[in-house]
Design a protein around this motif. Structure first.
Motif, PDB file in Angstrom:
ATOM      1  N   ILE A  23       0.957   4.360   1.861  1.00 21.42           N
ATOM      2  CA  ILE A  23      -0.224   3.512   2.084  1.00 21.42           C
ATOM      3  C   ILE A  23      -1.271   3.772   1.011  1.00 21.42           C
ATOM      4  N   GLU A  24      -1.518   5.034   0.701  1.00 22.46           N
ATOM      5  CA  GLU A  24      -2.532   5.349  -0.306  1.00 22.46           C
ATOM      6  C   GLU A  24      -2.115   4.833  -1.680  1.00 22.46           C
ATOM      7  N   MET A  25      -0.826   4.944  -2.002  1.00 24.64           N
ATOM      8  CA  MET A  25      -0.338   4.431  -3.285  1.00 24.64           C
ATOM      9  C   MET A  25      -0.548   2.922  -3.384  1.00 24.64           C
ATOM     10  N   ILE A  26      -0.225   2.207  -2.309  1.00 27.75           N
ATOM     11  CA  ILE A  26      -0.372   0.745  -2.306  1.00 27.75           C
ATOM     12  C   ILE A  26      -1.842   0.364  -2.453  1.00 27.75           C
ATOM     13  N   LEU A  27      -2.721   1.021  -1.705  1.00 31.44           N
ATOM     14  CA  LEU A  27      -4.148   0.725  -1.798  1.00 31.44           C
ATOM     15  C   LEU A  27      -4.679   1.012  -3.194  1.00 31.44           C
ATOM     16  N   SER A  28      -4.267   2.145  -3.750  1.00 32.21           N
ATOM     17  CA  SER A  28      -4.710   2.505  -5.097  1.00 32.21           C
ATOM     18  C   SER A  28      -4.273   1.459  -6.110  1.00 32.21           C
ATOM     19  N   HIS A  29      -3.050   0.952  -5.972  1.00 28.87           N
ATOM     20  CA  HIS A  29      -2.536  -0.075  -6.894  1.00 28.87           C
ATOM     21  C   HIS A  29      -3.283  -1.392  -6.715  1.00 28.87           C
ATOM     22  N   TRP A  30      -3.450  -1.829  -5.473  1.00 33.02           N
ATOM     23  CA  TRP A  30      -4.117  -3.102  -5.215  1.00 33.02           C
ATOM     24  C   TRP A  30      -5.579  -3.071  -5.679  1.00 33.02           C
ATOM     25  N   GLN A  31      -6.223  -1.941  -5.507  1.00 32.85           N
ATOM     26  CA  GLN A  31      -7.643  -1.833  -5.823  1.00 32.85           C
ATOM     27  C   GLN A  31      -7.898  -1.330  -7.243  1.00 32.85           C
ATOM     28  N   HIS A  32      -6.821  -1.151  -7.999  1.00 32.94           N
ATOM     29  CA  HIS A  32      -6.920  -0.711  -9.408  1.00 32.94           C
ATOM     30  C   HIS A  32      -7.712   0.596  -9.545  1.00 32.94           C
ATOM     31  N   ARG A  33      -7.475   1.521  -8.624  1.00 33.88           N
ATOM     32  CA  ARG A  33      -8.196   2.796  -8.672  1.00 33.88           C
ATOM     33  C   ARG A  33      -7.451   3.852  -9.493  1.00 33.88           C
ATOM     34  N   HIS A  34      -6.186   3.631  -9.755  1.00 33.20           N
ATOM     35  CA  HIS A  34      -5.388   4.512 -10.619  1.00 33.20           C
ATOM     36  C   HIS A  34      -5.448   5.974 -10.155  1.00 33.20           C
ATOM     37  N   LEU A  35      -5.282   6.176  -8.854  1.00 36.14           N
ATOM     38  CA  LEU A  35      -5.305   7.532  -8.308  1.00 36.14           C
ATOM     39  C   LEU A  35      -3.986   8.259  -8.513  1.00 36.14           C
TER      40      LEU A  35
END
Length: 312
Positions: A23-35
């Protein structure tokens, strides 16, 4: 009250980790946070596999020590609810001191620094294990066996509380209200993984933050001082060997400097950043000097905290 086996905790937590990390990976990708980065995740898995392998290799030894000490226990707790509550609190207390010594003694920091060496902070950072910690971690839990806690229960409690210690490695959760007062939260652990001087060597607890509040190592996440993740001097080589041994190499260089035996002992036992000639400073020296912005003089403190333990 019959405890569940430690293996059940591991089997139950694995799909949980996969779910929340996904979930965190998907959110990071969608929101362009590059975590996340591919190699960052690979490094974290590599380090946790080495740590787990070494733990399995020496488990017979440290379980044997705990069982031996338990035979000389000073008493037993008959009430099961009080037994488990006391074990959780006392084990977290011992982990606090384990973690604190890992930060304030350079010899142990050389082991623990791998956990802090990533410039990324995400859920997989919790698996960025201190590879050699299983060789000595159990020593801090020996008093628990002496107080009457069974070896299998000590290991179970460590595994269970470590789940929380992994889940707090996230940038997606803000303040948690009243929980901030007594539990380690993601906000607290972001501070622990910060390289900002005001945050160095703070928030050592894994489950409870009360020890940091009691013993003067607590720091609040300041919205005016954004967390910078990584080491005060970040790694120039991300090779598998350097991830584990880079601080050992620097420690060896310092030990070879001309000087008396006491100087060499200080390089081993003093906090990261200590130097015989003042060429570098510890985090506490920097704070006492009122310098909260100059990272350069912390070159030797490169293994000093700039992030948040799992396990460690």
């Amino acid at each position: 009250m019959t405890p569940v086996p430690e293996s059940f905790i591991i089997l139950w937590s694995t799909p949980l980790y996969a779910l929340v990390i996904g979930i965190e990976m998907i959110l990071s990708h969608w929101q362009h946070r590059h975590l996340y980065s591919f190699w960052g995740v690979v490094q974290n898995l590599y380090l946790t596999i080495l740590n787990a392998s070494l733990d399995l290799l020496v488990r017979g030894l440290y379980v044997g020590v705990l069982l031996f000490v338990y035979t000389y226990r000073v008493g037993e707790i008959s009430d099961p609810w009080f037994y488990w509550a006391a074990l959780v609190v006392l084990e977290d207390f011992m982990f606090y001191w384990l973690h604190r010594f890992d930060h304030v003694c350079r010899l142990f920091w050389a082991v623990h620094v791998t956990h802090h060496s990533s410039e990324e902070f995400n859920l997989t950072t919790g698996f960025r294990s201190s590879v050699f910690q299983p060789l000595y971690r159990f020593i801090y839990f020996v008093p628990l066996a002496w107080f009457g806690f069974r070896a299998e229960d000590i290991l179970l409690t460590y595994s269970a509380t470590q789940i929380w210690g992994i889940l707090v490695h996230t940038q997606y959760i803000g303040k948690l209200g009243v929980l901030e007062w007594f539990m380690v939260t993601p906000s607290h652990h972001r501070v622990h993984h910060a390289s900002n001087i005001q945050y160095l060597d703070r928030n050592m607890g894994m489950f409870l933050i009360i020890w940091d509040r009691l013993f003067g190592t607590f720091a609040e996440e300041d919205p005016n001082e954004p967390v910078r993740y990584g080491l005060t001097t970040n790694l120039t080589s991300q090779s598998p060997g350097n991830l584990i041994f880079h601080e050992w190499k620097k420690l060896g260089e310092d030990l070879r400097k001309p000087g008396p035996l006491s100087q060499k002992v200080n390089y081993l036992l003093q906090p990261p950043g200590w130097s015989h000639d003042g060429s570098s400073q510890t985090a506490e020296q920097m704070r006492q000097g009122g310098n909260t912005s100059n990272q350069a003089s912390l070159t030797n403190h490169q293994n000093v905290v700039f992030s948040p333990e799992l396990t460690e």
